[in-house]
Scaffold this active site. Structure first.
Site, PDB file in Angstrom:
ATOM      1  N   LYS A  71      -2.942   4.842  -2.305  1.00  0.00           N
ATOM      2  CA  LYS A  71      -2.779   5.884  -1.281  1.00  0.00           C
ATOM      3  C   LYS A  71      -1.401   5.827  -0.625  1.00  0.00           C
ATOM      4  CE  LYS A  71      -7.440   7.191  -0.004  1.00  0.00           C
ATOM      5  NZ  LYS A  71      -8.298   6.442  -0.967  1.00  0.00           N
ATOM      6  N   GLU A  75      -6.691  14.159   7.908  1.00  0.00           N
ATOM      7  CA  GLU A  75      -8.133  13.999   8.071  1.00  0.00           C
ATOM      8  C   GLU A  75      -8.559  12.901   7.115  1.00  0.00           C
ATOM      9  OE1 GLU A  75      -8.714  14.859   4.475  1.00  0.00           O
ATOM     10  OE2 GLU A  75      -7.531  16.469   5.327  1.00  0.00           O
ATOM     11  N   SER A 102      -7.184   1.036  -8.741  1.00  0.00           N
ATOM     12  CA  SER A 102      -6.542   1.863  -7.702  1.00  0.00           C
ATOM     13  C   SER A 102      -6.439   1.151  -6.363  1.00  0.00           C
ATOM     14  CB  SER A 102      -7.295   3.175  -7.551  1.00  0.00           C
ATOM     15  OG  SER A 102      -8.680   2.944  -7.340  1.00  0.00           O
TER      16      SER A 102
HETATM   17  C1  PLP Z   1      -9.246   6.932  -1.861  1.00  0.00           C
HETATM   18  C2  PLP Z   1      -9.419   6.089  -3.035  1.00  0.00           C
HETATM   19  C3  PLP Z   1      -9.759   6.623  -4.294  1.00  0.00           C
HETATM   20  C4  PLP Z   1     -10.101   8.063  -4.507  1.00  0.00           C
HETATM   21  O1  PLP Z   1      -9.061   8.964  -4.373  1.00  0.00           O
HETATM   22  P1  PLP Z   1      -8.314   9.641  -5.601  1.00  0.00           P
HETATM   23  O2  PLP Z   1      -7.525  10.704  -4.950  1.00  0.00           O
HETATM   24  O3  PLP Z   1      -9.368  10.179  -6.533  1.00  0.00           O
HETATM   25  O4  PLP Z   1      -7.497   8.610  -6.240  1.00  0.00           O
HETATM   26  C5  PLP Z   1      -9.813   5.773  -5.381  1.00  0.00           C
HETATM   27  N1  PLP Z   1      -9.577   4.446  -5.254  1.00  0.00           N
HETATM   28  C6  PLP Z   1      -9.267   3.897  -4.060  1.00  0.00           C
HETATM   29  C7  PLP Z   1      -9.025   2.430  -4.001  1.00  0.00           C
HETATM   30  C8  PLP Z   1      -9.178   4.684  -2.921  1.00  0.00           C
HETATM   31  O5  PLP Z   1      -8.871   4.119  -1.752  1.00  0.00           O
END
Ligand code: PLP
Length: 411
Positions: free
Chosen positions: A87, A109, A378
């Site tokens: 993010k 938000e 992620s």
């Molecule tokens: C917010 C989040 C997501 C989901 O958001 P995408 O926009 O689909 O990437 C995925 N993994 C993590 C660790 C997150 O914090």
């Protein structure tokens, strides 16, 4: 890109109140200029190197590879970013654009709160004023994130209208933007919403895919056979897929939240289930989980960050063209995959990212040893300790929480 501005096939567009026209046009212009200015990308890369561990490693998961005895498993480590996920790539990029627009205030938000923390961090770093809108229900559920947003100097506004969750917070944030657009930028958290957000967020997140391609070629001399990413709004998936979309031999696989199972209706699977339909909401056209009257349905996932009714219009298009395959993983499969990644490899993927692991683990044994897969981790799972400890029924954790509560009651 699309023939029609901001469209990907029939998806995307810019469905906003007329009053925002000048502001959104201003944003489009600053984004277009930045895109064609190599100096901007360099500035962005340098910032991310100094502030957020970029380039993040691509880790060979040797133990998991042996365990499944199929393709080689590699993991892209977005968990090592500052604030714990991909993010930050997006919010820091938008922060640089805010500076170029000479605005002084940002709003966002947030549902789970992770995007709120990332935005508040960016605002602290750049010296912007910051207001975060959050459904009142989510404020109560996400205290640790609210705590950090407030320490970082943000004003957190609990939204008391509607069902007091994310969609209500989105309405409030839009209202704020309309009232303060001369000074204020709306930091969208994923590759959704009105043009240019899907394309712009994807562009910032493409740093993940650019690095990953270079790293896998350096490490193995080959492109991967498959790349797996979880899909909430779609930004981490678009980020890593961006590096490979032109390489048609690389299969891109997006894993959505299967929740308690598609058949129960308690899930957030838009593209890999027949439950979503095409509609226009929240500024753009895509697949939404909605009823026949266009009312958004309740969604569920063990991973708060995947629990969203819409999905990136770019991914909707990539589904229709067949370039990306979509699957879902249930809450139970995700907890099992997470436990395995922790035990075998010492990785602690976020519950969101664990969907990508679950999707990959299901298929990897059927692949050959010379084949390669990459999983996008992620984010990191430390934030999920409350949910994971509950799911694993850890009795010592329960005692700890009870003791803590007892201390407060006694004082
Ligand atoms: C917010 C989040 C997501 C989901 O958001 P995408 O926009 O689909 O990437 C995925 N993994 C993590 C660790 C997150 O914090």
């Amino acid at each position: 890109m699309a023939a029609h501005k901001g469209y990907f096939g029939e998806f995307g567009g810019q469905f906003l109140p007329e009053i925002l026209h000048a502001t959104i046009t201003g944003l489009e212009q600053v984004f277009e200029t930045a895109k064609h200015d190599p100096g901007f990308w360099k500035e962005y890369e340098t910032l991310m190197q100094n502030y957020s561990c970029r380039p993040t490693p691509l880790t060979f998961a040797e133990n998991l590879t042996k365990y499944f005895n199929g393709a080689q498993i590699w993991v892209k480590r977005e968990d090592l970013n500052h604030t714990g996920s991909h993010k930050l790539n997006n919010v820091m990029g938008q922060g640089l654009l805010v500076k170029r627009m000479k605005k002084t205030r940002v709003i966002a938000e947030t549902g789970a709160g992770q995007h709120g923390v990332a935005t508040a961090t960016m605002a602290a770093k750049f010296g912007f004023e910051c207001t975060i809108y959050m459904g009142e229900v989510d404020v109560l559920r996400q205290r640790p994130n609210v705590f950090w947003m407030e320490r970082l100097g943000a004003t957190v506004v609990p939204v008391k209208t509607g069902s007091r969750i994310l969609k209500d917070a989105i309405n409030e944030a839009l209202r704020d933007w309309v009232g303060n657009m001369d000074t204020t930028h709306y930091v969208l958290g994923t590759a959704c919403g009105a043009h240019p957000f899907p394309e712009m967020v994807t562009w910032f997140q493409s740093i993940v895919g650019i690095e990953t391609k270079k790293q896998i070629l350096e490490a193995t001399g080959k492109l991967p056979d498959r790349v797996y990413a979880c899909v909430g709004g779609g930004s981490n998936a678009m980020g890593i897929f961006s590096g490979f979309l032109k390489d048609t031999a690389v299969e891109c696989v997006g894993i959505e939240a299967g929740g308690r199972g598609i058949a129960t209706g308690e899930h957030a699977t838009r593209l890999a289930s027949p439950d979503a339909s095409i509609g226009v909401s929240q500024g753009y056209k895509t697949f939404f989980l909605q009823d026949d009257d266009g009312q958004m349905k309740e969604t569920h996932s063990v991973a708060a960050g995947l629990d969203y009714v819409g999905v990136s219009p770019i991914l909707s298009h990539l589904k229709e063209t067949g370039r990306v395959r979509f699957e879902s993983a249930t809450d139970a499969e995700v907890i099992t995959a997470l436990s395995l990644a922790v035990k075998k490899e010492g990785l602690i993927p976020a519950l969101e990212s664990s969907h990508a692991f679950a999707g990959a683990f299901r298929e990897v044994s059927q692949m050959a040893p010379e084949q390669i897969i990459i999983i996008n981790q992620s984010g990191r799972g430390d934030k999920d300790i409350f949910t994971i400890a509950d799911a694993l029924h850890d009795p010592k954790w329960r005692d700890y929480i009870k003791d803590k509560a007892g201390e407060y009651n006694a004082s």
